[in-house]
Design an enzyme around this catalytic site. Structure first.
Site, mmCIF file in Angstrom:
data_model
loop_
_atom_site.group_PDB
_atom_site.id
_atom_site.type_symbol
_atom_site.label_atom_id
_atom_site.label_comp_id
_atom_site.label_asym_id
_atom_site.label_seq_id
_atom_site.Cartn_x
_atom_site.Cartn_y
_atom_site.Cartn_z
ATOM 1 N N TYR A 1 -6.407 -28.615 3.090
ATOM 2 C CA TYR A 1 -7.449 -27.689 3.569
ATOM 3 C C TYR A 1 -6.926 -26.256 3.726
ATOM 4 C CZ TYR A 1 -9.878 -32.040 5.010
ATOM 5 O OH TYR A 1 -10.455 -33.281 5.052
ATOM 6 N N LYS B 1 -3.193 -34.864 7.116
ATOM 7 C CA LYS B 1 -3.099 -35.829 6.013
ATOM 8 C C LYS B 1 -2.165 -35.303 4.926
ATOM 9 C CE LYS B 1 -8.083 -36.287 6.771
ATOM 10 N NZ LYS B 1 -8.615 -34.930 6.990
ATOM 11 N N HIS C 1 -4.058 -39.206 2.358
ATOM 12 C CA HIS C 1 -5.395 -38.656 2.096
ATOM 13 C C HIS C 1 -6.189 -39.486 1.074
ATOM 14 C CE1 HIS C 1 -7.490 -34.511 2.519
ATOM 15 N NE2 HIS C 1 -8.382 -35.433 2.276
HETATM 16 P P1 NDP Z 1 -20.243 -33.102 7.384
HETATM 17 O O1 NDP Z 1 -21.002 -34.325 7.015
HETATM 18 O O2 NDP Z 1 -19.568 -33.020 8.689
HETATM 19 O O3 NDP Z 1 -21.256 -31.894 7.204
HETATM 20 C C1 NDP Z 1 -20.863 -30.563 7.351
HETATM 21 C C2 NDP Z 1 -22.004 -29.668 6.840
HETATM 22 O O4 NDP Z 1 -23.155 -29.850 7.660
HETATM 23 C C3 NDP Z 1 -21.649 -28.221 6.875
HETATM 24 O O5 NDP Z 1 -22.273 -27.600 5.776
HETATM 25 C C4 NDP Z 1 -22.268 -27.732 8.193
HETATM 26 O O6 NDP Z 1 -22.621 -26.370 8.068
HETATM 27 C C5 NDP Z 1 -23.506 -28.608 8.271
HETATM 28 N N1 NDP Z 1 -23.890 -28.921 9.643
HETATM 29 C C6 NDP Z 1 -23.112 -29.420 10.641
HETATM 30 N N2 NDP Z 1 -23.835 -29.607 11.763
HETATM 31 C C7 NDP Z 1 -25.100 -29.228 11.478
HETATM 32 C C8 NDP Z 1 -26.292 -29.169 12.224
HETATM 33 N N3 NDP Z 1 -26.332 -29.547 13.501
HETATM 34 N N4 NDP Z 1 -27.419 -28.719 11.609
HETATM 35 C C9 NDP Z 1 -27.392 -28.320 10.328
HETATM 36 N N5 NDP Z 1 -26.294 -28.350 9.561
HETATM 37 C C10 NDP Z 1 -25.146 -28.795 10.134
HETATM 38 O O7 NDP Z 1 -19.223 -32.827 6.169
HETATM 39 P P2 NDP Z 1 -17.660 -32.668 5.973
HETATM 40 O O8 NDP Z 1 -17.413 -32.960 4.538
HETATM 41 O O9 NDP Z 1 -17.157 -31.395 6.508
HETATM 42 O O10 NDP Z 1 -17.010 -33.895 6.781
HETATM 43 C C11 NDP Z 1 -16.540 -33.808 8.114
HETATM 44 C C12 NDP Z 1 -15.032 -33.797 8.157
HETATM 45 O O11 NDP Z 1 -14.473 -34.958 7.546
HETATM 46 C C13 NDP Z 1 -14.388 -32.670 7.344
HETATM 47 O O12 NDP Z 1 -14.582 -31.396 7.915
HETATM 48 C C14 NDP Z 1 -12.979 -33.145 7.246
HETATM 49 O O13 NDP Z 1 -12.289 -32.922 8.461
HETATM 50 C C15 NDP Z 1 -13.200 -34.627 6.984
HETATM 51 N N6 NDP Z 1 -13.205 -34.951 5.539
HETATM 52 C C16 NDP Z 1 -12.245 -35.813 5.062
HETATM 53 C C17 NDP Z 1 -12.208 -36.159 3.727
HETATM 54 C C18 NDP Z 1 -11.182 -37.113 3.257
HETATM 55 O O14 NDP Z 1 -11.028 -37.265 2.038
HETATM 56 N N7 NDP Z 1 -10.447 -37.767 4.132
HETATM 57 C C19 NDP Z 1 -13.150 -35.597 2.750
HETATM 58 C C20 NDP Z 1 -14.145 -34.738 3.340
HETATM 59 C C21 NDP Z 1 -14.162 -34.458 4.685
HETATM 60 P P3 NDP Z 1 -22.095 -25.232 9.113
HETATM 61 O O15 NDP Z 1 -20.603 -25.322 9.167
HETATM 62 O O16 NDP Z 1 -22.604 -23.971 8.501
HETATM 63 O O17 NDP Z 1 -22.742 -25.554 10.431
#
Ligand code: NDP
Length: 280
Positions: free
Chosen positions: A53, A82, A115
């Site tokens: 990240y 990770k 990861h």
């Molecule tokens: P999420 O499912 O957490 O969704 C995040 C998105 O939703 C962003 O665009 C955010 O926008 C938006 N959002 C969040 N809260 C709200 C709300 N209340 N209303 C409207 N929109 C909202 O996606 P992620 O992919 O970020 O997954 C979460 C975490 O999981 C990651 O950040 C990471 O730490 C981890 N991860 C791990 C992976 C792996 O391979 N191990 C792969 C992908 C993620 P905004 O920021 O503008 O609010």
């Protein structure tokens, strides 16, 4: 099931991990500082980052600012990172871990994950993680994006059972097989993209339930995870969303409504498939 933002799940090695945390995927190093600080000030005690990240330094700085603002101690916040796919041999994993610690400005990690499984490089990486764990540099070690067959191969040789498996998981990808396997073997399940990166927030079923419970769509989805004993790490860079996403402990979805959400499972992913990602 957790009952508050600071409630914990006891992992298979006895470590208590908060069941709710903040994710920082696709957040710049600069923005990460404020997100992490805001989250800690809002009462979050768990942060999920990764080497890839590029924001571990931001997490470290946000953590220090959050601790200063709240008077909390480092030991009260659970930090996960990770190791990335190109550093999965033994020595590389050790140096990747040390680099992560340096960037975070920490002297131990609470949780360190492989990861992605890749081909089968994870077996080497796991030996390195076991060594770091034995030295006390990591409180718990686990995996991410492991399918059942990856877990089976790992368990066949592992001295330490992974504490958890972090996988893409949301109502459209409920991961029943991985969850059931984890339950049998004491491996907790953690959801990444619990909100399907925002793609589920306009779903009709979710919106109808949001109306019924007078909650946001995100809160309905996060509550579904919690009532299913899934650890969640929703990401937001917006302070008001960081706060509202965590306000999910004052209501309960009925079993009928949980079942309605269960019906959204159609195997759709927002991320890559573990069986094909990063094969070289
Ligand atoms: P999420 O499912 O957490 O969704 C995040 C998105 O939703 C962003 O665009 C955010 O926008 C938006 N959002 C969040 N809260 C709200 C709300 N209340 N209303 C409207 N929109 C909202 O996606 P992620 O992919 O970020 O997954 C979460 C975490 O999981 C990651 O950040 C990471 O730490 C981890 N991860 C791990 C992976 C792996 O391979 N191990 C792969 C992908 C993620 P905004 O920021 O503008 O609010």
């Amino acid at each position: 099931m957790i009952h508050s933002l600071t409630d914990t799940v006891t992992l298979n090695n006895g470590v208590n991990m908060p069941g709710f945390g903040l994710g920082v995927f696709q957040v710049s190093n600069e923005d990460t500082i404020l997100s992490v600080q805001n989250a800690i000030e809002a009462g979050y005690i768990s942060i999920d980052t990764a080497q890839i990240y590029g924001n571990e330094a931001g997490v470290g700085e946000g953590l220090r600012r959050g601790l200063a603002a709240t008077g909390k101690k480092r030991e009260e916040i659970f930090i996960t990172s990770k190791v990335w796919n190109h550093q999965l041999d033994y020595d590389q994993t050790i140096s990747a871990f040390n680099e992560s610690l340096l960037k975070l400005g920490l002297d131990y990690l609470d949780l360190y994950l492989i990861h992605w499984p890749g081909n089968n490089e994870y077996l080497e990486a796991w030996r390195a993680m076991e060594a770091l764990y034995a030295e006390g540099k990591i409180k718990a070690i686990g995996v991410s994006n492991f399918a059942v067959h990856h877990l089976e191969s790992l368990l066949a040789v592992a001295k330490v059972t992974p504490v958890l498996n972090q996988v893409e998981l949301h109502p459209r990808l409920a991961q029943k097989e991985v969850r059931a396997f984890g339950k049998t073997h004491g491996i907790a399940t953690e959801a990444w993209s619990p909100l399907m990166q925002g793609q589920l927030l306009q779903d009709e079923t979710i919106l109808a339930l949001a109306e019924k419970y007078q909650k946001s769509a995100a809160q309905i989805i996060l509550r579904w995870h919690i009532q299913n004993d899934i650890i969640v790490i929703p990401k937001s860079v917006k302070k008001e969303r960081i706060i509202s996403n965590a306000a999910v402990f004052d209501f309960s979805l009925s079993s009928e409504d949980l079942a309605q959400i269960d019906q959204l499972d159609n195997g759709t992913r927002v991320g890559p498939h573990p069986d094909t990602f990063f094969f070289e």
